[in-house]
Design an enzyme around this catalytic site. Structure first.
Site, PDB file in Angstrom:
ATOM      1  CB  SER A  59      -0.789   0.110   1.297  1.00  0.00           C
ATOM      2  OG  SER A  59      -0.278   0.414   2.307  1.00  0.00           O
ATOM      3  CB  ILE A  83       5.401   5.666  -0.008  1.00  0.00           C
ATOM      4  CG1 ILE A  83       4.768   6.736   0.387  1.00  0.00           C
ATOM      5  CG2 ILE A  83       6.508   5.881  -0.718  1.00  0.00           C
ATOM      6  CD1 ILE A  83       5.479   7.612   1.580  1.00  0.00           C
ATOM      7  CB  SER A  98      10.035  10.174   8.583  1.00  0.00           C
ATOM      8  OG  SER A  98       8.823  11.158   8.761  1.00  0.00           O
ATOM      9  CE1 TYR A 129       6.951   6.680  11.198  1.00  0.00           C
ATOM     10  CE2 TYR A 129       6.921   8.952  11.351  1.00  0.00           C
ATOM     11  CZ  TYR A 129       6.886   7.792  10.761  1.00  0.00           C
ATOM     12  OH  TYR A 129       7.050   7.765   9.247  1.00  0.00           O
ATOM     13  CE  LYS A 172       9.916   6.143   9.542  1.00  0.00           C
ATOM     14  NZ  LYS A 172      10.171   5.107   8.396  1.00  0.00           N
ATOM     15  CB  SER A 192       0.215   6.274   2.414  1.00  0.00           C
ATOM     16  OG  SER A 192       0.374   6.658   3.628  1.00  0.00           O
TER      17      SER A 192
HETATM   18  N1  NAP Z   1       2.627   8.634   4.486  1.00  0.00           N
HETATM   19  C1  NAP Z   1       3.323   9.549   5.053  1.00  0.00           C
HETATM   20  O1  NAP Z   1       2.995  10.536   5.596  1.00  0.00           O
HETATM   21  C2  NAP Z   1       4.903   9.322   5.298  1.00  0.00           C
HETATM   22  C3  NAP Z   1       5.594  10.258   5.776  1.00  0.00           C
HETATM   23  C4  NAP Z   1       7.017   9.802   5.991  1.00  0.00           C
HETATM   24  C5  NAP Z   1       7.583   8.731   6.118  1.00  0.00           C
HETATM   25  N2  NAP Z   1       6.809   7.883   5.771  1.00  0.00           N
HETATM   26  C6  NAP Z   1       7.149   6.329   5.536  1.00  0.00           C
HETATM   27  O2  NAP Z   1       6.739   5.626   4.415  1.00  0.00           O
HETATM   28  C7  NAP Z   1       7.000   4.297   4.552  1.00  0.00           C
HETATM   29  C8  NAP Z   1       5.544   3.923   3.958  1.00  0.00           C
HETATM   30  O3  NAP Z   1       4.659   4.026   4.805  1.00  0.00           O
HETATM   31  P1  NAP Z   1       2.947   4.616   3.967  1.00  0.00           P
HETATM   32  O4  NAP Z   1       2.823   5.978   4.228  1.00  0.00           O
HETATM   33  O5  NAP Z   1       3.203   4.252   2.596  1.00  0.00           O
HETATM   34  O6  NAP Z   1       2.194   3.780   4.803  1.00  0.00           O
HETATM   35  P2  NAP Z   1       1.097   2.424   4.457  1.00  0.00           P
HETATM   36  O7  NAP Z   1       0.439   2.834   3.312  1.00  0.00           O
HETATM   37  O8  NAP Z   1       0.775   2.030   5.843  1.00  0.00           O
HETATM   38  O9  NAP Z   1       2.216   1.560   4.119  1.00  0.00           O
HETATM   39  C9  NAP Z   1       2.950   0.547   5.020  1.00  0.00           C
HETATM   40  C10 NAP Z   1       3.555  -0.442   4.434  1.00  0.00           C
HETATM   41  O10 NAP Z   1       4.253  -1.287   5.251  1.00  0.00           O
HETATM   42  C11 NAP Z   1       3.931  -2.674   5.468  1.00  0.00           C
HETATM   43  N3  NAP Z   1       4.144  -3.077   6.878  1.00  0.00           N
HETATM   44  C12 NAP Z   1       3.703  -2.560   8.005  1.00  0.00           C
HETATM   45  N4  NAP Z   1       4.229  -3.382   8.916  1.00  0.00           N
HETATM   46  C13 NAP Z   1       4.728  -4.263   8.482  1.00  0.00           C
HETATM   47  C14 NAP Z   1       5.685  -5.649   8.926  1.00  0.00           C
HETATM   48  N5  NAP Z   1       5.550  -5.847  10.358  1.00  0.00           N
HETATM   49  N6  NAP Z   1       6.279  -6.315   8.154  1.00  0.00           N
HETATM   50  C15 NAP Z   1       6.341  -6.079   6.739  1.00  0.00           C
HETATM   51  N7  NAP Z   1       5.614  -5.015   6.214  1.00  0.00           N
HETATM   52  C16 NAP Z   1       4.864  -4.250   6.972  1.00  0.00           C
HETATM   53  C17 NAP Z   1       2.321  -2.521   5.248  1.00  0.00           C
HETATM   54  O11 NAP Z   1       2.116  -4.054   4.725  1.00  0.00           O
HETATM   55  P3  NAP Z   1       1.432  -5.214   5.191  1.00  0.00           P
HETATM   56  O12 NAP Z   1       0.277  -4.446   6.194  1.00  0.00           O
HETATM   57  O13 NAP Z   1       0.634  -5.912   4.289  1.00  0.00           O
HETATM   58  O14 NAP Z   1       2.299  -5.835   6.011  1.00  0.00           O
HETATM   59  C18 NAP Z   1       2.519  -1.356   4.029  1.00  0.00           C
HETATM   60  O15 NAP Z   1       2.725  -1.942   2.687  1.00  0.00           O
HETATM   61  C19 NAP Z   1       6.918   4.260   6.106  1.00  0.00           C
HETATM   62  O16 NAP Z   1       8.267   3.707   6.533  1.00  0.00           O
HETATM   63  C20 NAP Z   1       6.559   5.421   6.558  1.00  0.00           C
HETATM   64  O17 NAP Z   1       7.084   5.619   8.005  1.00  0.00           O
HETATM   65  C21 NAP Z   1       5.438   7.998   5.529  1.00  0.00           C
END
Ligand code: NAP
Length: 298
Positions: free
Chosen positions: A23, A25, A153, A166, A170, A202
């Site tokens: 899902s 990013i 992040s 969190y 990071k 996301s």
């Molecule tokens: N969106 C933002 O605002 C933002 C900002 C800065 C940084 N980030 C970083 O971007 C990255 C991706 O996040 P996102 O925003 O795309 O959120 P997201 O849509 O919730 O995606 C998170 C992904 O991580 C996987 N995940 C969660 N727990 C896991 C586990 N135990 N083992 C393996 N995979 C796991 C989930 O897959 P499953 O549930 O299928 O395992 C999912 O594919 C993260 O590291 C987040 O900290 C996001």
């Protein structure tokens, strides 16, 4: 246009392993990489979601069935990481780029939060990431080339309320990879790249850790004010292709606060205290914590 050409030249035919590809990013990165002709290993816990992502990749790109390996992987199950790495190597023979993207955020005040939550965040975001990195890096060291990309992040640069665990995870990643880079000076063709996004659309808010492990967020609020996922993924790939060591990918005011945090922290602390008050109010009233000071997107 020059940068886009460089991406295509750089990533076509490369083997790229994206964690957290089910899902957000990671999913969008997977689509853009597929269109660029990268060979893909995609992993996360939800295999059905990964199959959905693979199916769409096959529709939107010229990749074929064997060019995309779906790999169920729980980042917190560190004992499985060596075998997972070997599966990718067996399938493709090499790993050119690892994108450490899987992770979860947090929405809870420290005073209300069980310490088990802090343990779980560190297990996933920090230890899970460096564990996988260790196995993939061994392979890259043998080949004397590769890229380790970590989606950190802006919370790896600054601090913010409701995200103490969190931010800590990071910051740990930032410190770890900045130090690892200094251990790899004998390998100039191995790059350590940190991506620091601000708020991006996301599933991250739906999946946040809260005060205790059994509880999920009741209302994730409107996410439309955040950076579109495809823009974040695009800028990430530009950074990867150009070996940018640390890329801050954010709209204002986060980007401005990042600069302040780096160069004039006293002002940043003052500003974040003001912004933080609003963040906590938003959280308590059930709207997205960042809602009222992010730039409105059409
Ligand atoms: N969106 C933002 O605002 C933002 C900002 C800065 C940084 N980030 C970083 O971007 C990255 C991706 O996040 P996102 O925003 O795309 O959120 P997201 O849509 O919730 O995606 C998170 C992904 O991580 C996987 N995940 C969660 N727990 C896991 C586990 N135990 N083992 C393996 N995979 C796991 C989930 O897959 P499953 O549930 O299928 O395992 C999912 O594919 C993260 O590291 C987040 O900290 C996001």
């Amino acid at each position: 246009a020059v940068l886009i050409l460089l991406i295509e030249h750089e990533l076509r035919g490369k083997v790229v392993w994206v964690t957290g590809a089910s899902s957000g990013i990671g999913e969008e990165l997977t689509y853009q990489l597929a269109k660029l002709g990268a060979l893909l290993a995609i992993s996360a816990r939800r295999e059905d979601e990964l199959q959905r992502v693979k199916k769409k990749c096959l529709q939107i790109s010229s990749l074929t069935e064997n060019d995309i390996l779906v790999l169920r992987l729980d980042l917190t199950d560190r004992s499985s990481h060596e075998a997972a790495t070997n599966s990718v190597l067996k399938h493709f023979g090499k790993i050119d780029v690892l994108v450490n993207n899987g992770g979860r955020s947090q929405r809870s005040l420290f005073v209300d939060t069980n310490l088990d939550v802090y343990n779980a965040i560190i297990e996933l975001n920090y230890l899970g990431t460096i564990s996988l990195t260790k196995y993939v890096l061994n392979h890259m060291i043998q080949r004397k080339k590769g890229k380790i990309v970590t989606v950190s992040s802006v919370m790896g640069i600054m601090g913010a309320p409701l995200a103490t665990g969190y931010c800590a995870s990071k910051h740990a990643l930032q410190g770890f990879f900045n130090s690892l880079r200094t251990e790899l000076t004998d390998y100039p063709e191995i790059s350590i790249i940190q991506i620091c996004p601000g708020p991006v659309q996301s599933q991250i808010i739906q999946n946040v850790f809260t005060e205790n492990l059994a509880k999920s967020l009741e209302n994730s609020g409107d996410q439309s004010h955040k950076m579109p996922t495809d823009r974040c993924a695009r800028l990430t790939l530009v950074s990867v292709a150009n070996d940018v060591k640390e890329a801050w990918i954010s709209d204002h005011p986060y980007l401005a606060v990042c600069y302040l945090w780096q160069y004039a922290p006293t002002w940043a602390w003052w500003l974040m205290n003001r912004m933080g008050k609003r963040r906590i109010q938003n959280f308590k009233s059930g709207i997205d914590a960042d809602a009222s000071y992010s730039r409105k997107k059409k």
